[in-house]
Motif scaffolding. Structure first.
Motif, PDB file in Angstrom:
ATOM      1  N   PRO A  98       3.558   7.819   6.135  1.00 46.53           N
ATOM      2  CA  PRO A  98       4.604   6.926   5.667  1.00 46.53           C
ATOM      3  C   PRO A  98       5.970   7.500   6.011  1.00 46.53           C
TER       4      PRO A  98
ATOM      5  N   SER B 159       0.824  -1.223   0.000  1.00 46.84           N
ATOM      6  CA  SER B 159       0.000   0.000   0.000  1.00 46.84           C
ATOM      7  C   SER B 159       0.850   1.262   0.000  1.00 46.84           C
ATOM      8  N   CYS B 160       0.373   2.313   0.676  1.00 47.12           N
ATOM      9  CA  CYS B 160       0.980   3.643   0.515  1.00 47.12           C
ATOM     10  C   CYS B 160       2.497   3.700   0.713  1.00 47.12           C
TER      11      CYS B 160
ATOM     12  N   CYS C  23       2.736   0.285   9.489  1.00 46.61           N
ATOM     13  CA  CYS C  23       1.876  -0.882   9.231  1.00 46.61           C
ATOM     14  C   CYS C  23       2.675  -2.181   9.262  1.00 46.61           C
TER      15      CYS C  23
HETATM   16  S1  SF4 Z   1       2.386   3.068   7.507  1.00 49.47           S
HETATM   17 FE1  SF4 Z   1       0.955   4.669   6.825  1.00 49.47          FE
HETATM   18  S2  SF4 Z   1       1.656   5.159   4.771  1.00 49.47           S
HETATM   19 FE2  SF4 Z   1       2.588   3.171   5.290  1.00 49.47          FE
HETATM   20  S3  SF4 Z   1       1.167   1.640   4.506  1.00 49.47           S
HETATM   21 FE3  SF4 Z   1       0.589   2.073   6.616  1.00 49.47          FE
HETATM   22  S4  SF4 Z   1      -1.013   3.644   6.461  1.00 49.47           S
HETATM   23 FE4  SF4 Z   1       0.081   3.607   4.520  1.00 49.47          FE
END
Ligand code: SF4
Length: 186
Positions: free
Chosen positions: A146, A49-50, A116
């Motif tokens: 992030p 993901s992000c 995450c």
């Molecule tokens: S840590 Fe934040 S930016 Fe990275 S995947 Fe998780 S929600 Fe997305």
């Protein structure tokens, strides 16, 4: 080339530690292999993901991971030695991540990028793995949600430090076998 340019280049080239004199350098195999491995890590990006988008920025021209000898991404576990886990890992995906890790040949290192991957982040729910270290050993954690590309680069540099200083025999040690056994990995 002028002396000044030559001095600049010499300052940038990493020197191998050892005993040296005119025309010779004596060092240990550990140090020579460590230096080579450190500067030729092949990353396997496991991006869900992000945080994966930040990784794309890290690879692009401005931050340029290639400067660290890691521009050769591998999407095949058998040709990679640095697993970079970036993003939310659902519990259902856990066995896949673990299989990828198991398929990588030794020696291998793991970088957990972002909140995450490291702890489940904001997703404190039944379906999200609360940290990849529940299923595979992690060498370096990068905080942030992030993390900025600079932080990812710092994480890679920390892995490089570990690689550089790791003894060639570490993977055969009882401590390492114990670590693997604690994860149920043979
Ligand atoms: S840590 Fe934040 S930016 Fe990275 S995947 Fe998780 S929600 Fe997305």
């Amino acid at each position: 080339m002028s002396d000044k340019n030559l001095t600049n280049i010499n300052q940038k080239v990493e020197r191998l530690e050892g005993y040296e004199g005119p025309g010779f350098l004596a060092t240990t195999l550990d140090k020579a292999v460590g230096l080579a491995r450190k500067n030729s890590l092949w990353p396997l990006p496991f991006a869900t993901s992000c945080c994966g988008i930040e990784f794309m920025a890290t690879m692009a021209s401005h931050y340029d991971l290639a400067r660290f000898g890691s521009e050769r991404l591998s999407f095949s576990p058998r040709q990679a030695d640095m697993l970079m886990v970036m993003g939310t890992i659902a519990k259902k995906m856990g066995p896949v991540l673990r299989q990828v890790y198991e398929q990588m040949a030794e020696p291998k290192w793991v970088l957990s990028v972002g909140a995450c991957a490291s702890s489940g982040g904001i997703f404190d729910t039944y379906s999200v793995l609360q940290g990849i270290d529940r299923i595979i050993p992690v060498d370096v954690y990068v905080p942030g949600c992030p993390p900025r590309p600079e932080q990812i680069l710092e994480g890679v540099m920390k892995i490089q430090e570990l690689v550089h200083n790791e003894s060639l025999r570490r993977r055969n040690s009882p401590e390492y076998a114990e670590l693997m056994a604690s994860y149920g990995i043979k």
